[in-house]
Design an enzyme around this catalytic site. Structure first.
Site, PDB file in Angstrom:
ATOM      1  N   SER A   1       0.950  -1.209   0.121  1.00 31.87           N
ATOM      2  CA  SER A   1       0.076   0.101  -0.101  1.00 31.87           C
ATOM      3  C   SER A   1       0.857   1.260   0.025  1.00 31.87           C
ATOM      4  CB  SER A   1      -0.781   0.059   1.106  1.00 31.87           C
ATOM      5  OG  SER A   1      -1.757   1.100   1.005  1.00 31.87           O
TER       6      SER A   1
ATOM      7  N   HIS B   1      -2.125  -1.080  -3.585  1.00 30.51           N
ATOM      8  CA  HIS B   1      -3.326  -0.272  -3.264  1.00 30.51           C
ATOM      9  C   HIS B   1      -2.851   1.055  -3.981  1.00 30.51           C
ATOM     10  CE1 HIS B   1      -4.498  -2.142   0.651  1.00 30.51           C
ATOM     11  NE2 HIS B   1      -4.754  -2.836  -0.308  1.00 30.51           N
TER      12      HIS B   1
ATOM     13  N   ASP C   1      -4.792  -4.830   5.397  1.00 31.49           N
ATOM     14  CA  ASP C   1      -5.057  -6.101   4.221  1.00 31.49           C
ATOM     15  C   ASP C   1      -3.835  -6.644   3.997  1.00 31.49           C
ATOM     16  OD1 ASP C   1      -6.459  -7.177   1.934  1.00 31.49           O
ATOM     17  OD2 ASP C   1      -6.050  -5.224   0.819  1.00 31.49           O
TER      18      ASP C   1
END
Length: 383
Positions: free
Chosen positions: A204, A231, A324
């Site tokens: 991310s 992400h 996540d």
């Protein structure tokens, strides 16, 4: 147990996964854009929010650097194409002199340049908002998420870790590869008859720079398939793939639905869909679910790889906000695969990887500078 903890209080888990992130009483924003109309639009959007204050505007890079030092905002929104000092150079100068959270607000046409901005120190990139509620909401959410993050020590420590051979408006520094790796235990060795491994990488915030460092260190004869879920805002995945390919000896492409993945190929999930590996070993692009706060979904990719590849899987979780990927890493480990995490010192945000490490889902914690060589050694064990 990890799933139960996340389900009970996802908001608290997110906060716990982003150390160094302080919620300010008022978010102070500096807007940088050469267009008066664009600055006016961003100001209007931001000042509708009671907890956000626009404390300054700059129409060129030099003024942006000066105001960042003088005003000390919680966040800088940065356009890239500006007169005088280019946005990329302004970002680099701010990170050298007074490191601050920077959100690149750009168009998808500049996606590859926007990804270069992430390597210079910007935390994230987002499409310029228009009058649509969805884009406005995404912009406000991103401002709140990034504002006030403590980024100084991270970016100054990572400044030399650049992808080899990556062209830019000015030459980039090339980090020296690290060759001294810890010995691998015999328990991680595969039988000689075992098929080649498959590598799944998730990331991310701070991920593009980390990915560039890792991919630039992989040799041209790397024998495994690499699947990546990073992400990123909608529309920027193609630019990210293009940017990563500039420093990689291996081909980098956006994943296509139904494609059979090939060894020595890197596949990046498009942000508009979720990437998974089907039971038959083909790439699947699945619609995003309504509950997907971050996209593409990292847990979905890792879980599918665990189920399909089993102990041939290598999972790697990098820097980033949120939790996540933690469940997926645990699943790969439970299936007998090897799980790796980027270490805290080299992470821009010690969040996703921290959750996975603390959950006991990680076999090895490895510094970013060593990850490319470590992966190369890991996929060749038993091959």
């Amino acid at each position: 147990m990890l799933a139960q903890r996340l389900a009970r209080n996802p908001a608290r888990t997110l906060a716990a996964a982003t150390p160094g992130h302080a919620e300010p009483m008022s978010i102070r924003v500096l807007i940088v854009d050469d267009s008066p109309l664009a600055r006016a639009l961003l100001r209007t959007i931001l000042e509708r929010e009671p907890d956000i204050e626009v404390i300054g505007e700059a129409s060129d890079g030099r003024r942006a650097v000066a105001l960042a030092l003088e005003l000390r905002p919680s966040l800088v929104t940065m356009d890239l194409e500006m007169p005088g000092l280019h946005g990329l150079d302004a970002i680099a100068e701010i990170m050298r002199t007074k490191a601050l959270p920077i959100l690149v607000v750009s168009s998808v046409e500049d996606a590859a340049v926007a990804c270069e901005a992430l390597s210079r120190g910007a935390l994230d990139v987002i499409t310029k908002p228009d009058d649509s509620d969805a884009r406005i909401s995404a912009f406000i959410a991103k401002v709140r998420l990034l504002a006030g993050m403590v980024v100084a020590t991270r970016w100054r420590a990572l400044g030399a870790q650049r992808p080899a051979g990556t062209p830019a408006p000015e030459a980039l520094e090339v980090g020296k590869p690290q060759t001294s790796l810890p010995p691998r235990p015999a328990s991680l060795r595969l039988p000689a008859s075992q098929p080649a491994r498959l590598v799944a990488i998730v990331a991310s915030t701070g991920g593009p720079q980390a990915l560039a460092s890792i991919l630039s260190a992989l040799p041209a004869d790397f024998p495994a398939t690499v699947l990546i879920a990073q992400h990123i805002a909608e529309g920027f995945s193609a630019g990210l793939a293009q940017w990563l390919s500039l420093g990689s000896r291996l081909p980098v492409q956006l994943a296509k639905d139904g494609e059979a993945p090939r060894p020595g190929q890197i596949y990046l999930a498009p942000s508009e869909r979720n990437l998974a590996l089907s039971a038959h070993g083909r790439l699947e692009l699945r619609p995003r679910a309504q509950q997907d706060i971050y996209h593409p979904n990292c847990d979905l990719l890792l879980n599918s790889v665990a189920e399909t590849v089993g102990r041939r899987a290598i999972g790697l979780i990098l820097t980033g906000m949120s939790s996540d990927g933690a469940l997926g890493m645990a699943r790969i480990r439970a299936q007998g695969g090897l799980t790796l995490a980027q270490d805290e010192a080299s992470s821009v945000v010690y969040g996703m990887n921290r959750v996975a490490i603390e959950a006991g889902a990680i076999d090895r914690v490895v510094p970013l500078a060593e990850l490319g060589a470590f992966l190369d050694r890991a996929v060749r064990v038993g091959s």
